[in-house]
Write a protein that holds these residues in place. Sequence first.
Motif, PDB file in Angstrom:
ATOM      1  N   ALA A 185       0.858  -1.227  -0.016  1.00 23.71           N
ATOM      2  CA  ALA A 185      -0.140  -0.100   0.145  1.00 23.71           C
ATOM      3  C   ALA A 185       0.657   1.287   0.033  1.00 23.71           C
ATOM      4  CB  ALA A 185      -0.889   0.048   1.179  1.00 23.71           C
ATOM      5  N   PHE A 186       1.621   1.263   0.985  1.00 28.62           N
ATOM      6  CA  PHE A 186       2.551   2.407   0.718  1.00 28.62           C
ATOM      7  C   PHE A 186       3.648   2.476  -0.244  1.00 28.62           C
ATOM      8  CE2 PHE A 186       6.841   4.526   1.871  1.00 28.62           C
ATOM      9  CZ  PHE A 186       6.449   5.683   2.331  1.00 28.62           C
ATOM     10  N   GLY A 187       4.210   1.329  -0.753  1.00 31.47           N
ATOM     11  CA  GLY A 187       5.085   1.507  -1.967  1.00 31.47           C
ATOM     12  C   GLY A 187       4.184   2.138  -3.201  1.00 31.47           C
ATOM     13  N   ASP A 188       3.088   1.649  -3.339  1.00 34.90           N
ATOM     14  CA  ASP A 188       2.096   1.921  -4.506  1.00 34.90           C
ATOM     15  C   ASP A 188       1.752   3.554  -4.450  1.00 34.90           C
ATOM     16  OD1 ASP A 188       2.115  -0.785  -5.191  1.00 34.90           O
ATOM     17  OD2 ASP A 188      -0.022  -1.083  -4.402  1.00 34.90           O
ATOM     18  N   GLY A 208       7.948 -11.995  -6.746  1.00 33.09           N
ATOM     19  CA  GLY A 208       7.461 -11.017  -7.442  1.00 33.09           C
ATOM     20  C   GLY A 208       8.279  -9.911  -7.774  1.00 33.09           C
ATOM     21  N   THR A 209       8.334  -8.611  -8.278  1.00 35.41           N
ATOM     22  CA  THR A 209       8.920  -7.832  -8.652  1.00 35.41           C
ATOM     23  C   THR A 209       9.210  -6.485  -7.794  1.00 35.41           C
ATOM     24  OG1 THR A 209       7.154  -6.810 -10.241  1.00 35.41           O
ATOM     25  CG2 THR A 209       8.699  -8.536 -11.074  1.00 35.41           C
ATOM     26  N   GLN A 210       7.938  -6.302  -7.147  1.00 35.59           N
ATOM     27  CA  GLN A 210       7.775  -5.048  -6.230  1.00 35.59           C
ATOM     28  C   GLN A 210       8.457  -5.018  -4.856  1.00 35.59           C
ATOM     29  OE1 GLN A 210       7.788  -2.436  -7.554  1.00 35.59           O
ATOM     30  NE2 GLN A 210       5.950  -1.956  -9.097  1.00 35.59           N
ATOM     31  N   PRO A 211       9.069  -4.225  -4.355  1.00 40.01           N
ATOM     32  CA  PRO A 211       9.534  -4.316  -2.806  1.00 40.01           C
ATOM     33  C   PRO A 211       8.263  -4.209  -2.187  1.00 40.01           C
ATOM     34  CG  PRO A 211      10.572  -2.449  -4.177  1.00 40.01           C
ATOM     35  CD  PRO A 211       9.591  -2.899  -4.735  1.00 40.01           C
ATOM     36  N   TYR A 212       8.149  -4.939  -0.828  1.00 40.75           N
ATOM     37  CA  TYR A 212       7.199  -4.666   0.013  1.00 40.75           C
ATOM     38  C   TYR A 212       7.194  -3.677   1.354  1.00 40.75           C
ATOM     39  CZ  TYR A 212       9.943  -7.913   3.395  1.00 40.75           C
ATOM     40  OH  TYR A 212      10.738  -8.634   3.976  1.00 40.75           O
ATOM     41  N   ASP A 213       6.233  -3.406   1.957  1.00 40.54           N
ATOM     42  CA  ASP A 213       6.422  -2.116   2.783  1.00 40.54           C
ATOM     43  C   ASP A 213       7.063  -2.927   4.123  1.00 40.54           C
ATOM     44  OD1 ASP A 213       4.990  -0.856   0.885  1.00 40.54           O
ATOM     45  OD2 ASP A 213       2.993  -0.916   2.040  1.00 40.54           O
ATOM     46  N   ALA A 214       7.820  -1.907   4.507  1.00 41.94           N
ATOM     47  CA  ALA A 214       8.535  -2.275   5.910  1.00 41.94           C
ATOM     48  C   ALA A 214       7.596  -2.311   7.122  1.00 41.94           C
ATOM     49  CB  ALA A 214       9.644  -1.354   5.915  1.00 41.94           C
ATOM     50  N   PHE A 215       6.736  -0.972   7.067  1.00 35.16           N
ATOM     51  CA  PHE A 215       5.686  -0.854   7.983  1.00 35.16           C
ATOM     52  C   PHE A 215       4.425  -1.412   7.802  1.00 35.16           C
ATOM     53  CE2 PHE A 215       8.920   2.153   8.705  1.00 35.16           C
ATOM     54  CZ  PHE A 215       9.450   2.140  10.088  1.00 35.16           C
ATOM     55  N   ARG A 216       3.803  -2.579   8.475  1.00 34.78           N
ATOM     56  CA  ARG A 216       2.409  -2.987   8.073  1.00 34.78           C
ATOM     57  C   ARG A 216       1.731  -3.206   9.335  1.00 34.78           C
ATOM     58  NH1 ARG A 216       5.700  -6.042   5.835  1.00 34.78           N
ATOM     59  NH2 ARG A 216       4.813  -7.877   6.792  1.00 34.78           N
ATOM     60  N   GLY A 217       0.301  -2.679   9.295  1.00 30.10           N
ATOM     61  CA  GLY A 217      -0.325  -3.032  10.611  1.00 30.10           C
ATOM     62  C   GLY A 217       0.034  -2.207  11.822  1.00 30.10           C
ATOM     63  N   ILE A 223       8.015   8.596  -6.646  1.00 28.38           N
ATOM     64  CA  ILE A 223       9.339   8.375  -5.676  1.00 28.38           C
ATOM     65  C   ILE A 223       9.764   6.761  -6.198  1.00 28.38           C
ATOM     66  CG2 ILE A 223      10.178   7.910  -3.433  1.00 28.38           C
ATOM     67  CD1 ILE A 223       7.816   9.797  -2.616  1.00 28.38           C
ATOM     68  N   PRO A 224      11.032   6.674  -6.693  1.00 29.04           N
ATOM     69  CA  PRO A 224      11.529   5.179  -7.169  1.00 29.04           C
ATOM     70  C   PRO A 224      11.795   4.462  -6.092  1.00 29.04           C
ATOM     71  CG  PRO A 224      13.158   7.034  -7.385  1.00 29.04           C
ATOM     72  CD  PRO A 224      11.877   7.745  -6.731  1.00 29.04           C
ATOM     73  N   ASN A 225      11.703   3.255  -6.408  1.00 28.16           N
ATOM     74  CA  ASN A 225      11.877   1.947  -5.400  1.00 28.16           C
ATOM     75  C   ASN A 225      13.169   2.149  -4.592  1.00 28.16           C
ATOM     76  OD1 ASN A 225       9.324   0.767  -5.891  1.00 28.16           O
ATOM     77  ND2 ASN A 225       9.955  -0.710  -7.323  1.00 28.16           N
ATOM     78  N   HIS A 226      14.255   2.508  -5.166  1.00 21.19           N
ATOM     79  CA  HIS A 226      15.787   2.755  -4.896  1.00 21.19           C
ATOM     80  C   HIS A 226      15.620   3.441  -3.291  1.00 21.19           C
ATOM     81  CE1 HIS A 226      17.344   6.527  -6.292  1.00 21.19           C
ATOM     82  NE2 HIS A 226      16.699   5.971  -7.279  1.00 21.19           N
ATOM     83  N   TYR A 227      14.783   4.567  -3.506  1.00 18.55           N
ATOM     84  CA  TYR A 227      14.897   5.298  -2.211  1.00 18.55           C
ATOM     85  C   TYR A 227      14.202   4.672  -1.251  1.00 18.55           C
ATOM     86  CZ  TYR A 227      16.433   9.791  -4.735  1.00 18.55           C
ATOM     87  OH  TYR A 227      17.192  10.794  -5.524  1.00 18.55           O
ATOM     88  N   LEU A 228      12.995   4.217  -1.492  1.00 14.56           N
ATOM     89  CA  LEU A 228      12.324   3.382  -0.332  1.00 14.56           C
ATOM     90  C   LEU A 228      13.276   2.415   0.143  1.00 14.56           C
ATOM     91  CD1 LEU A 228       8.682   2.867  -2.166  1.00 14.56           C
ATOM     92  CD2 LEU A 228       9.642   4.820  -1.138  1.00 14.56           C
ATOM     93  N   LEU A 229      13.940   1.637  -0.628  1.00 20.93           N
ATOM     94  CA  LEU A 229      14.619   0.567  -0.208  1.00 20.93           C
ATOM     95  C   LEU A 229      15.815   1.261   0.646  1.00 20.93           C
ATOM     96  CD1 LEU A 229      14.846  -1.771  -3.352  1.00 20.93           C
ATOM     97  CD2 LEU A 229      13.947  -2.216  -1.260  1.00 20.93           C
ATOM     98  N   GLU A 230      16.428   2.128   0.393  1.00 21.21           N
ATOM     99  CA  GLU A 230      17.611   2.896   0.964  1.00 21.21           C
ATOM    100  C   GLU A 230      16.924   3.449   2.312  1.00 21.21           C
ATOM    101  OE1 GLU A 230      21.220   5.987  -0.058  1.00 21.21           O
ATOM    102  OE2 GLU A 230      19.559   6.034  -1.300  1.00 21.21           O
TER     103      GLU A 230
END
Length: 242
Positions: free
Chosen positions: A16-19, A43-52, A26-33
């Motif tokens: 949800a956050f990544g989408d 799959g291909t997309q990173p998954y959210d670190a903060f969930r629930g 905002i590109p994935n590499h920023y979210l990962l860094e």
Amino acid sequence: AAERFGLGWAPEEWTAFGDAARKHGIPNHYLLELGLAKPPKSGTQPYDAFRGRIVFPIEDLGGRVVAFGGRILGSAEEHVPKYLNSPESPIYHKGRMLYGLGWSRGAIRKAETALVVEGYMDYVSLAAHGVEHAVAPLGTAMTTEQGELIARYAPRVILLYDSDKAGLKATFRAGDELLRAGVEVLVATLPDGEDPDSLVRAQGAKGLQRFLDDAVDVFERKVQILERRGFFTSIAGTRKAI
């Protein structure tokens, strides 16, 4: 309090956050860094670190959000941590910052005292009940830099940690760093099973003030605990205590 401190909710969904971030370009590499997402397991997309989790934005002294803390609600599976914090990143160095200092520094200067609590929830709960002069380390033991940061704003600190074994260990580690920074260090002892959050909810700011008024010097608190454990009944025990 939620509005004032920017508290939010991270949904249970995996992306949800990544989408939302990708929709804003905002590109994935920023979210990962920045530790906001984790590399895909399938799959291909990173998954959210903060969930629930309830999410606490962490701001620097200039008011810019540089990281997040997330607290799970209710009970979690054994391997799931209650608190989750952003990792170190190019813009976030947790050992050099304190949660809430940007909001509280004026009140700390005015009171000439900083209350140091263990977590985000303690801080927010105290502030919501009118206790404005608190800060919290960011999921780590007190560092030299954090001790020096507090010393810039207050000549006196009252440590308000849990009274269990882990809390006492954290109290004395924090006390040592703060003494090195040149501040007076006192320890407030809360009733068994209570933390600042639960105490201020039950008894309000006045109830908490009683325990702050009874705070003792950190060295005196160490001696009390050593005495209670029988260290001073023999020469060998006294030597070990020293």
